[in-house]
Design a protein around this motif. Sequence first.
Motif, PDB file in Angstrom:
ATOM      1  N   ILE A 169       4.402   6.439  11.542  1.00  0.00           N
ATOM      2  CA  ILE A 169       4.885   5.055  11.655  1.00  0.00           C
ATOM      3  C   ILE A 169       6.207   4.940  10.906  1.00  0.00           C
ATOM      4  CG2 ILE A 169       3.673   4.084   9.628  1.00  0.00           C
ATOM      5  CD1 ILE A 169       2.923   1.662  11.536  1.00  0.00           C
ATOM      6  N   GLY A 170       6.987   3.914  11.205  1.00  0.00           N
ATOM      7  CA  GLY A 170       8.296   3.755  10.553  1.00  0.00           C
ATOM      8  C   GLY A 170       9.159   4.973  10.872  1.00  0.00           C
ATOM      9  N   GLY A 171       9.754   5.538   9.860  1.00  0.00           N
ATOM     10  CA  GLY A 171      10.636   6.682  10.059  1.00  0.00           C
ATOM     11  C   GLY A 171       9.912   7.895  10.618  1.00  0.00           C
ATOM     12  N   SER A 172       8.601   7.933  10.479  1.00  0.00           N
ATOM     13  CA  SER A 172       7.840   9.074  11.001  1.00  0.00           C
ATOM     14  C   SER A 172       7.438   8.861  12.459  1.00  0.00           C
ATOM     15  CB  SER A 172       6.595   9.298  10.121  1.00  0.00           C
ATOM     16  OG  SER A 172       7.016   9.594   8.806  1.00  0.00           O
TER      17      SER A 172
ATOM     18  N   SER B 118       3.896  12.187   8.197  1.00  0.00           N
ATOM     19  CA  SER B 118       3.927  11.173   7.147  1.00  0.00           C
ATOM     20  C   SER B 118       4.551  11.790   5.911  1.00  0.00           C
ATOM     21  CB  SER B 118       2.517  10.669   6.829  1.00  0.00           C
ATOM     22  OG  SER B 118       2.562   9.760   5.760  1.00  0.00           O
ATOM     23  N   LYS B 119       5.628  11.197   5.480  1.00  0.00           N
ATOM     24  CA  LYS B 119       6.295  11.733   4.286  1.00  0.00           C
ATOM     25  C   LYS B 119       5.317  11.762   3.110  1.00  0.00           C
ATOM     26  CE  LYS B 119      10.183  10.882   1.209  1.00  0.00           C
ATOM     27  NZ  LYS B 119      11.409  10.134   0.919  1.00  0.00           N
ATOM     28  N   THR B 120       4.609  10.645   2.932  1.00  0.00           N
ATOM     29  CA  THR B 120       3.715  10.538   1.778  1.00  0.00           C
ATOM     30  C   THR B 120       2.306  11.039   2.079  1.00  0.00           C
ATOM     31  OG1 THR B 120       3.163   8.324   2.546  1.00  0.00           O
ATOM     32  CG2 THR B 120       4.903   8.504   0.873  1.00  0.00           C
TER      33      THR B 120
ATOM     34  N   THR C  75      -0.081   6.881   4.166  1.00  0.00           N
ATOM     35  CA  THR C  75       0.167   5.642   4.910  1.00  0.00           C
ATOM     36  C   THR C  75      -1.066   5.251   5.727  1.00  0.00           C
ATOM     37  OG1 THR C  75       2.490   6.215   4.978  1.00  0.00           O
ATOM     38  CG2 THR C  75       1.773   4.544   6.543  1.00  0.00           C
TER      39      THR C  75
ATOM     40  N   GLY D 189      12.543   8.269   4.714  1.00  0.00           N
ATOM     41  CA  GLY D 189      11.796   8.215   5.973  1.00  0.00           C
ATOM     42  C   GLY D 189      12.684   7.852   7.155  1.00  0.00           C
TER      43      GLY D 189
ATOM     44  N   GLN E 202      15.083  -0.234  11.838  1.00  0.00           N
ATOM     45  CA  GLN E 202      14.594   0.290  10.561  1.00  0.00           C
ATOM     46  C   GLN E 202      15.740   0.869   9.738  1.00  0.00           C
ATOM     47  OE1 GLN E 202      12.250   3.868  10.334  1.00  0.00           O
ATOM     48  NE2 GLN E 202      11.424   3.331   8.340  1.00  0.00           N
TER      49      GLN E 202
ATOM     50  N   GLU F  32      15.900  -1.811   6.847  1.00  0.00           N
ATOM     51  CA  GLU F  32      15.148  -1.338   5.684  1.00  0.00           C
ATOM     52  C   GLU F  32      16.133  -0.816   4.626  1.00  0.00           C
ATOM     53  OE1 GLU F  32      12.174   2.050   5.704  1.00  0.00           O
ATOM     54  OE2 GLU F  32      10.761   0.403   5.860  1.00  0.00           O
TER      55      GLU F  32
ATOM     56  N   GLN G 103      12.879   0.889  -0.526  1.00  0.00           N
ATOM     57  CA  GLN G 103      12.280  -0.099   0.403  1.00  0.00           C
ATOM     58  C   GLN G 103      11.125  -0.796  -0.294  1.00  0.00           C
ATOM     59  OE1 GLN G 103      12.596   3.329   1.663  1.00  0.00           O
ATOM     60  NE2 GLN G 103      10.870   3.733   0.298  1.00  0.00           N
TER      61      GLN G 103
ATOM     62  N   VAL H  87       8.547  -3.555   1.264  1.00  0.00           N
ATOM     63  CA  VAL H  87       7.382  -3.374   2.143  1.00  0.00           C
ATOM     64  C   VAL H  87       6.086  -3.238   1.339  1.00  0.00           C
ATOM     65  CG1 VAL H  87       8.757  -2.312   3.977  1.00  0.00           C
ATOM     66  CG2 VAL H  87       7.668  -0.853   2.275  1.00  0.00           C
TER      67      VAL H  87
ATOM     68  N   LYS I 129       1.622  -4.457   1.880  1.00  0.00           N
ATOM     69  CA  LYS I 129       0.681  -3.314   1.934  1.00  0.00           C
ATOM     70  C   LYS I 129      -0.446  -3.521   0.921  1.00  0.00           C
ATOM     71  CE  LYS I 129       3.825   0.561   2.913  1.00  0.00           C
ATOM     72  NZ  LYS I 129       4.386   1.785   2.358  1.00  0.00           N
TER      73      LYS I 129
HETATM   74  O1  F6P Z   1       6.382   1.134   4.680  1.00  0.00           O
HETATM   75  C1  F6P Z   1       7.660   1.583   4.930  1.00  0.00           C
HETATM   76  C2  F6P Z   1       7.710   3.081   4.970  1.00  0.00           C
HETATM   77  O2  F6P Z   1       7.596   3.590   3.708  1.00  0.00           O
HETATM   78  C3  F6P Z   1       8.978   3.581   5.640  1.00  0.00           C
HETATM   79  O3  F6P Z   1      10.054   3.622   4.799  1.00  0.00           O
HETATM   80  C4  F6P Z   1       8.532   4.899   6.144  1.00  0.00           C
HETATM   81  O4  F6P Z   1       9.411   5.415   7.107  1.00  0.00           O
HETATM   82  C5  F6P Z   1       7.172   4.543   6.695  1.00  0.00           C
HETATM   83  O5  F6P Z   1       6.659   3.612   5.768  1.00  0.00           O
HETATM   84  C6  F6P Z   1       6.205   5.677   6.868  1.00  0.00           C
HETATM   85  O6  F6P Z   1       5.964   6.351   5.678  1.00  0.00           O
HETATM   86  P1  F6P Z   1       5.307   7.782   5.673  1.00  0.00           P
HETATM   87  O7  F6P Z   1       6.203   8.708   6.431  1.00  0.00           O
HETATM   88  O8  F6P Z   1       5.176   8.149   4.231  1.00  0.00           O
HETATM   89  O9  F6P Z   1       3.958   7.679   6.345  1.00  0.00           O
END
Ligand code: F6P
Length: 550
Positions: free
Chosen positions: A159-162, A212-214, A217, A275, A357, A361, A505, A508, A512
């Motif tokens: 989602i988002g950048g991913s 997902s970067k983190t 999510t 992201g 975005q 963002e 960012q 956001v 959440k």
């Molecule tokens: O909630 C915003 C955000 O952190 C974006 O900046 C990012 O692209 C998206 O969520 C997805 O995050 P992730 O790649 O960590 O799942």
Amino acid sequence: MSDDNKTGAGLTARPQWRALQAHADRHAGRSLREYFAADPTRGERYAAEAAGLYLDYSKQRVDEETLRLLRELADATDLRAHVEAMFRGERINTTEHRAVLHTALRAPADAVIETDGVDVVPGVHRVLDRMAAFAERVRSGAWKGHDGRPIRAVVNIGIGGSDLGPVMAYEALRHYSRRELAFRFVSNVDGVDFLEATRDLDARETLFVVCSKTFTTLETLANAHAARSWTLAAFDGDLKAVAKHFVAVSTNAQEVARFGIDTANMFGFWDWVGGRYSMDSAIGLSTMLAIGPDGFRDLLAGFRAMDEHFRFAPFERNLPVLIGLIGLWNTNFLQLDSVAVLPYEQYLKRFPAYLQQLTMESNGKSVTKAGRRVDYATGPVYWGEPGTNGQHSFYQLIHQGTRGIACDFVGFCNALTPLGDQHDLLIANLFAQSEALAFGKTAAEVRAEGTPEALVPHRVFEGNRPSSTILADRLTPHTLGALVALYEHTVFVQGAIWDIDSFDQWGVELGKALAKTTAAELASQDEPKLAHDSSTNALIRRYRARRGKA
Ligand code: F6P
């Protein structure tokens, strides 16, 4: 970087800002008709070209003096030093204490780019090589699903950048994609997204790319769990199937392993890739699966060509600087608070969503890096649709509404998939719209057409609506890379001058956190003790009652 740029007030108190304000006051009434009448060569002179992109900014409400004053503001706020700080890997994302090195993702293998004394380029190329080897195996059919079938569908979950970069790039480059492979993109926590994306797919031939970067999510993990259940159901619960049907793209190996994906099937990236700046990292794995490693290399080369132009070209003919400065002029001095992005290219149908975005963002901030409230407008609203569709819906408001909207038109001289004379019709509409927006039609012109007097006011077009046109020869991976990098750097130029952190960012986070509490309250079997405002409490109660939980 100079100290007085650390406050919002510092920026508007600068002599260069004041000079721009005085210039705006003097020229507010000047129209594009007048600008063009005063300089018959304006259409050729107010243009610049780089990395295969031609930029016509002659229909923006600027003259030589405006541009000179804007460059003076850029110099006064040390734009050049900011650019160098980014390319050199300094921790310019101050609130997260991170370097911002998406430009390293497209650096050549022999470049050296250090952050904290470590050269990041070898790691970038190691991942690119692993991605290429994997993509070749999937595309050739050598990578088999759990029961030995080749992969026929790739589903990107993120989602988002991913998500937005991968889906935009897939749609944009569909012409170059391996047509035997189906590509789907699942982002929304609304289960409909997953169900509709997979309903005609066979789990035994489907590969999930969980991005997902983190890897924390909510939406992505919920969809990844749904995908795992869906896959396991097709293999009688055999957990070994996961290794053949799931790969992960993340910076967080620990969470990837916790989810159950072997980290041997993980493609990494780094905290210095934001992201929304990640589509050319391993997050672009689905893009590489679609267009192949060579196509992906062309994409990176397009990014790199624009990076080099941005870093080294003089501001007078530097595309991201020109667009960034003119955008700042429109936002801060002409009070235009939105930008419509209008690609006359169906393949770019997700480009406006991607840009939303990237731009909002990044520059939707109201405090400076030092934490002081700004006293000037920052990031405008970006939105848009491909032409010609938008012409038959919202263009009315742009032409005759009361709001000022700046437009970015994007078009290509050659169609990838020509159909009769339709490409000429498409591009004729692009050129016609920018002309109509700029020059409009006066009451005298309307009357001269024999229009009944009562209708004259309705048929007048004030004109003077500013736009830029970006024209390229053909939509290729290289052009797309250059186009995305152009906007990335445009955002950078504006963020640097506005003295905001374009790379965090925090906005956001609140939603959440509240959603976590609320989800527990919606799910609770017992009546939860609600401590929200009366509106939120009433909505929760009503929802629970309608779901039989009252
Ligand atoms: O909630 C915003 C955000 O952190 C974006 O900046 C990012 O692209 C998206 O969520 C997805 O995050 P992730 O790649 O960590 O799942």
